[in-house]
Design an enzyme around this catalytic site. Structure first.
Site, PDB file in Angstrom:
ATOM      1  N   ASP A  80       0.821  -1.219   0.000  1.00  0.00           N
ATOM      2  CA  ASP A  80       0.000   0.000   0.000  1.00  0.00           C
ATOM      3  C   ASP A  80       0.854   1.268   0.000  1.00  0.00           C
ATOM      4  OD1 ASP A  80      -2.015  -1.805   0.284  1.00  0.00           O
ATOM      5  OD2 ASP A  80      -2.805  -0.999   2.165  1.00  0.00           O
ATOM      6  N   ASP A  81       0.195   2.365  -0.341  1.00  0.00           N
ATOM      7  CA  ASP A  81       0.717   3.745  -0.196  1.00  0.00           C
ATOM      8  C   ASP A  81       1.719   4.193  -1.261  1.00  0.00           C
ATOM      9  OD1 ASP A  81      -0.792   3.473   2.064  1.00  0.00           O
ATOM     10  OD2 ASP A  81       0.787   3.917   3.501  1.00  0.00           O
ATOM     11  N   HIS A 131      -5.978   2.933  -3.784  1.00  0.00           N
ATOM     12  CA  HIS A 131      -5.887   3.107  -2.321  1.00  0.00           C
ATOM     13  C   HIS A 131      -6.315   4.537  -1.959  1.00  0.00           C
ATOM     14  CE1 HIS A 131      -4.650   1.899   1.635  1.00  0.00           C
ATOM     15  NE2 HIS A 131      -3.579   2.665   1.709  1.00  0.00           N
ATOM     16  N   HIS A 135      -5.089   9.230   0.859  1.00  0.00           N
ATOM     17  CA  HIS A 135      -5.083   8.409   2.068  1.00  0.00           C
ATOM     18  C   HIS A 135      -5.992   8.966   3.174  1.00  0.00           C
ATOM     19  CE1 HIS A 135      -3.537   5.441   4.920  1.00  0.00           C
ATOM     20  NE2 HIS A 135      -3.011   4.848   3.869  1.00  0.00           N
ATOM     21  N   HIS A 222       4.011  -2.356   2.990  1.00  0.00           N
ATOM     22  CA  HIS A 222       4.098  -1.027   2.369  1.00  0.00           C
ATOM     23  C   HIS A 222       5.434  -0.924   1.643  1.00  0.00           C
ATOM     24  CE1 HIS A 222       1.159  -0.743   5.589  1.00  0.00           C
ATOM     25  NE2 HIS A 222       0.599   0.234   4.895  1.00  0.00           N
TER      26      HIS A 222
HETATM   27 ZN   LIG Z   1      -2.427   2.941   3.421  1.00  0.00          ZN
END
Ligand SMILES: [Zn+2]
Length: 255
Positions: A80-81, A131, A135, A222
């Site tokens: 993610d991210d 995603h 955020h 991540h």
């Molecule tokens: Zn995230």
């Protein structure tokens, strides 16, 4: 009269001989034909039998291949991210070297900054998911704002890869219900949380995975930390030794 009778007998004799000859020729011809047909049938039977044997062997090989596939336990690495300008390319190098496909849930604002990394991800066969844009916790936004977070990111990814993402991982795993814009996206959460963002420790990340992972699990990481890149390098080897196969999340969700 006598001569006439003899001539008739001679004539009859020749006629009989002719008929016999014709019959013999016909019988010979028929025999050859039967022999030829029998040979053709025999050849056909042989070809048919060989063909069937080949097919049976092929089916057996396919079944054995499928059994081998079934024996492998599937697991999915998800990140993610990203994309992160430094660590995502390093992660892609590791995955490429190990021949592993993963799933990346991208932030729209990062996609905007590093489109070339997104292009590489797509070209190297990884699955790209959404995603959100910044955020933000979708349930705390209005429907319009939450939809914008999702749709803006989808459009950005589409402009680079030519494909709209089908999978959404909402930030913090917080799914906002009743959003029209999200109806067509599939929500993907996780089974194993490595907490890599918190520990930033390679050994702790590895331990989280190997002590918790089970067949069919989705592992959350991540691609923004060096420690995660280092951990993934070892996690892949360790789980492959345990008989795991790495797949993208669509393979786990659709099966
Ligand atoms: Zn995230």
């Amino acid at each position: 009269m006598k001569n006439k009778g003899r001539k008739k007998k001679v004539w009859e004799k020749w006629l009989c001989l002719d008929i016999i000859c014709i019959m013999l020729i016909l019988v010979g011809f028929s025999y050859k034909k039967i022999e030829k047909t029998t040979m053709e049938t025999e050849n056909f039977r042989k070809i048919y039998q060989e063909d069937n044997k080949e097919k049976a062997e092929e089916t057996k090989e396919e079944e054995e291949g499928e059994d081998m596939e079934k024996e492998k336990k599937k697991v999915a690495l998800t990140f993610d991210d990203g994309p992160h300008p430094v660590y995502t390319p390093q992660m892609l190098d590791v995955l490429k070297e190990k021949g592993v496909k993963a799933t990346f849930f991208l932030l729209g604002e990062q996609v905007e900054k590093y489109p070339e990394i997104v292009k590489r991800m797509s070209e190297e066969g990884h699955l790209i998911g959404n995603h959100s844009y910044k955020h933000e916790q979708l349930s705390k936004l209005s429907s319009v704002q939450a939809c914008t977070q999702v749709n803006r990111t989808n459009e950005l990814i589409y402009s680079i890869t030519g494909e709209y993402p089908e999978y959404l991982r909402p930030p913090f795993g917080d799914w906002k219900e009743h959003l029209d814009c999200e109806v067509n996206m599939i929500e993907v959460l996780w089974d194993v949380d490595t907490l890599d963002w918190s520990s930033k420790n390679k050994d702790k990340i590895i331990k989280k995975v190997v002590t918790n992972v089970e067949e069919g699990d989705i592992i959350l990481m991540h691609d923004s930390y060096e420690s995660t890149v280092d951990a993934v390098t070892e996690v892949i080897d360790l789980l492959q030794k345990e008989g795991y196969e790495f797949v993208t999340v669509d393979k786990l969700i659709l099966e």
